[in-house]
Design a protein around this motif. Sequence first.
Motif, mmCIF file in Angstrom:
data_model
loop_
_atom_site.group_PDB
_atom_site.id
_atom_site.type_symbol
_atom_site.label_atom_id
_atom_site.label_comp_id
_atom_site.label_asym_id
_atom_site.label_seq_id
_atom_site.Cartn_x
_atom_site.Cartn_y
_atom_site.Cartn_z
ATOM 1 N N PRO A 23 68.837 -1.796 11.350
ATOM 2 C CA PRO A 23 67.843 -1.884 10.739
ATOM 3 C C PRO A 23 68.141 -3.298 9.242
ATOM 4 C CG PRO A 23 68.479 -0.328 8.844
ATOM 5 C CD PRO A 23 69.703 -0.132 10.014
ATOM 6 N N VAL A 24 66.676 -3.843 9.083
ATOM 7 C CA VAL A 24 66.699 -5.128 8.190
ATOM 8 C C VAL A 24 65.352 -4.996 7.360
ATOM 9 C CG1 VAL A 24 66.715 -7.002 9.843
ATOM 10 C CG2 VAL A 24 68.292 -6.817 8.191
ATOM 11 N N TYR A 25 65.545 -6.060 6.505
ATOM 12 C CA TYR A 25 64.371 -7.075 6.221
ATOM 13 C C TYR A 25 63.450 -7.016 6.997
ATOM 14 C CZ TYR A 25 61.107 -9.321 3.057
ATOM 15 O OH TYR A 25 60.181 -9.830 2.176
ATOM 16 N N THR A 26 61.815 -6.063 7.089
ATOM 17 C CA THR A 26 61.216 -6.352 7.406
ATOM 18 C C THR A 26 60.936 -7.524 8.985
ATOM 19 O OG1 THR A 26 60.239 -4.163 7.038
ATOM 20 C CG2 THR A 26 59.092 -5.660 8.245
ATOM 21 N N PRO A 27 60.477 -8.914 7.729
ATOM 22 C CA PRO A 27 59.991 -10.148 8.055
ATOM 23 C C PRO A 27 61.030 -10.836 8.719
ATOM 24 C CG PRO A 27 59.375 -10.094 5.614
ATOM 25 C CD PRO A 27 60.486 -8.725 5.684
ATOM 26 N N PHE A 28 62.676 -10.390 9.065
ATOM 27 C CA PHE A 28 63.492 -11.185 10.338
ATOM 28 C C PHE A 28 62.872 -10.833 11.384
ATOM 29 C CE2 PHE A 28 67.946 -11.153 7.456
ATOM 30 C CZ PHE A 28 67.297 -11.419 6.789
ATOM 31 N N GLY B 85 63.180 -1.063 11.134
ATOM 32 C CA GLY B 85 64.121 -1.152 12.515
ATOM 33 C C GLY B 85 63.749 0.349 13.496
ATOM 34 N N GLU B 86 64.181 0.272 14.651
ATOM 35 C CA GLU B 86 64.159 1.707 15.490
ATOM 36 C C GLU B 86 65.208 2.809 14.646
ATOM 37 O OE1 GLU B 86 64.780 -0.543 19.124
ATOM 38 O OE2 GLU B 86 63.522 -1.653 19.516
ATOM 39 N N SER B 87 65.752 2.030 13.949
ATOM 40 C CA SER B 87 66.961 3.367 13.711
ATOM 41 C C SER B 87 67.382 3.790 12.860
ATOM 42 C CB SER B 87 68.390 2.245 14.193
ATOM 43 O OG SER B 87 68.913 1.836 12.734
ATOM 44 N N SER B 88 66.142 3.531 12.058
ATOM 45 C CA SER B 88 65.892 4.079 10.519
ATOM 46 C C SER B 88 64.802 4.566 9.972
ATOM 47 C CB SER B 88 66.642 3.153 10.104
ATOM 48 O OG SER B 88 65.342 1.624 9.822
ATOM 49 N N GLY B 89 63.820 5.621 11.687
ATOM 50 C CA GLY B 89 62.937 5.944 11.094
ATOM 51 C C GLY B 89 62.840 7.003 10.211
#
Length: 392
Positions: free
Chosen positions: A119-124, A359-363
């Motif tokens: 995952p990373v900060y959403t606006p990326f 991100g897809e990995s941190s739901g």
Amino acid sequence: MENDFDKIINRKGTNSVKWDARKAFFGSDTALPMWVADMDFDHPDSIKQALHELIDHSILGYSLPSDQLIKSIAEWQKSRHQMTISEENLLFAPGVVGALGVCVQALTSPKEGVMIHDPVYTPFSSIVEHNGRTLYRSPLLIENGQYKMDLQNIEEMFKAHSIKLFLLSNPHNPGGRVWSKEELLELTALCVTYQVVLVSDEIHSDLVYSDSTIYSPVTLDDQYKEWVVTLHSATKTFNLAGTKLAFYIVYNEEIKNKLQFIQSQTEQGGVSTFGMTATEAAFSRSEGWQKALLTYLEENRQIVMDFFDKELPDVFYMKPESTYLFWFDASILNIDSMQLKQTFVDVGDIALNDGQSYGESSGQFMRLNFACPKSVLLDGLNRIKSVFESVR
């Protein structure tokens, strides 16, 4: 009194996103807001005084960056980040997120690849997709309770795809990881080898705790100056998001020209007079406040970890090495990731950021902002505990 971080400041009714947008984002006017990344602390007196003087003595017209502002940035980056910069290496922007957008537009063409971590900060991710570029995500590994870059995966994707840009959150938001020198060396070397420009978002780099050391990729080898764009701002460290000022540090003249061209097309080079005044005062006159802030945040970090260790021992979390963000895994609740955020609102009356947006990995993760007075923090932690006790 300056540095009274225990002071409760009522931000309701001030058009604060954190406090006054709760109904819009969470469906609740009462949920305790521990989400968006700004702090519930008063500003340094030095910054408030500088802004008062600006209002008292100046017409608020168009302004140029002052020599004092540029000097304050250069001295701060030299003393804190071992970066030697001059005015020729600086470009200004209203904010780091907007600067990321300019980098995407200037340094890639439509459909070309841009890589981010997951995952990373959403606006990326949203900036890449909104600009019609192809997004590639490199999932972060979890080792010894912390995120770690999958450098083998990154190289494989560099080989397989036309990737022109890597957007790096350094240190990492939301996980609070301070990347090791070795990771940054290897990542930057890969970018050089495969001719990928590395954009290092370092807005949280002055919020690093005493047990960690931050590195900026551009300082690790002189050749990296040709391939790295560094983004920074005083706004996170000194709680100045509303004053709107960030800056690029660019050594490569060709890259700088490309950024300036997009800035001229989009009018993204103009910055706020308030932002320039606040930033200069922050970097040149507010170091004592920043040190006191880090001490208080480190105490809050320990309170959060001690609480989870004692009251929620089955809940996995990542020890923040930087930022004031706490990243914990709520998967033991066995709730669909789409419903997690609302469950914390409905059951605990607390507003947190949900992991799925990063991100897809941190739901199943949630993000807690602990930059608040200790009394508020303890209230929030007990609300989180109530969710785990009620739902399981």
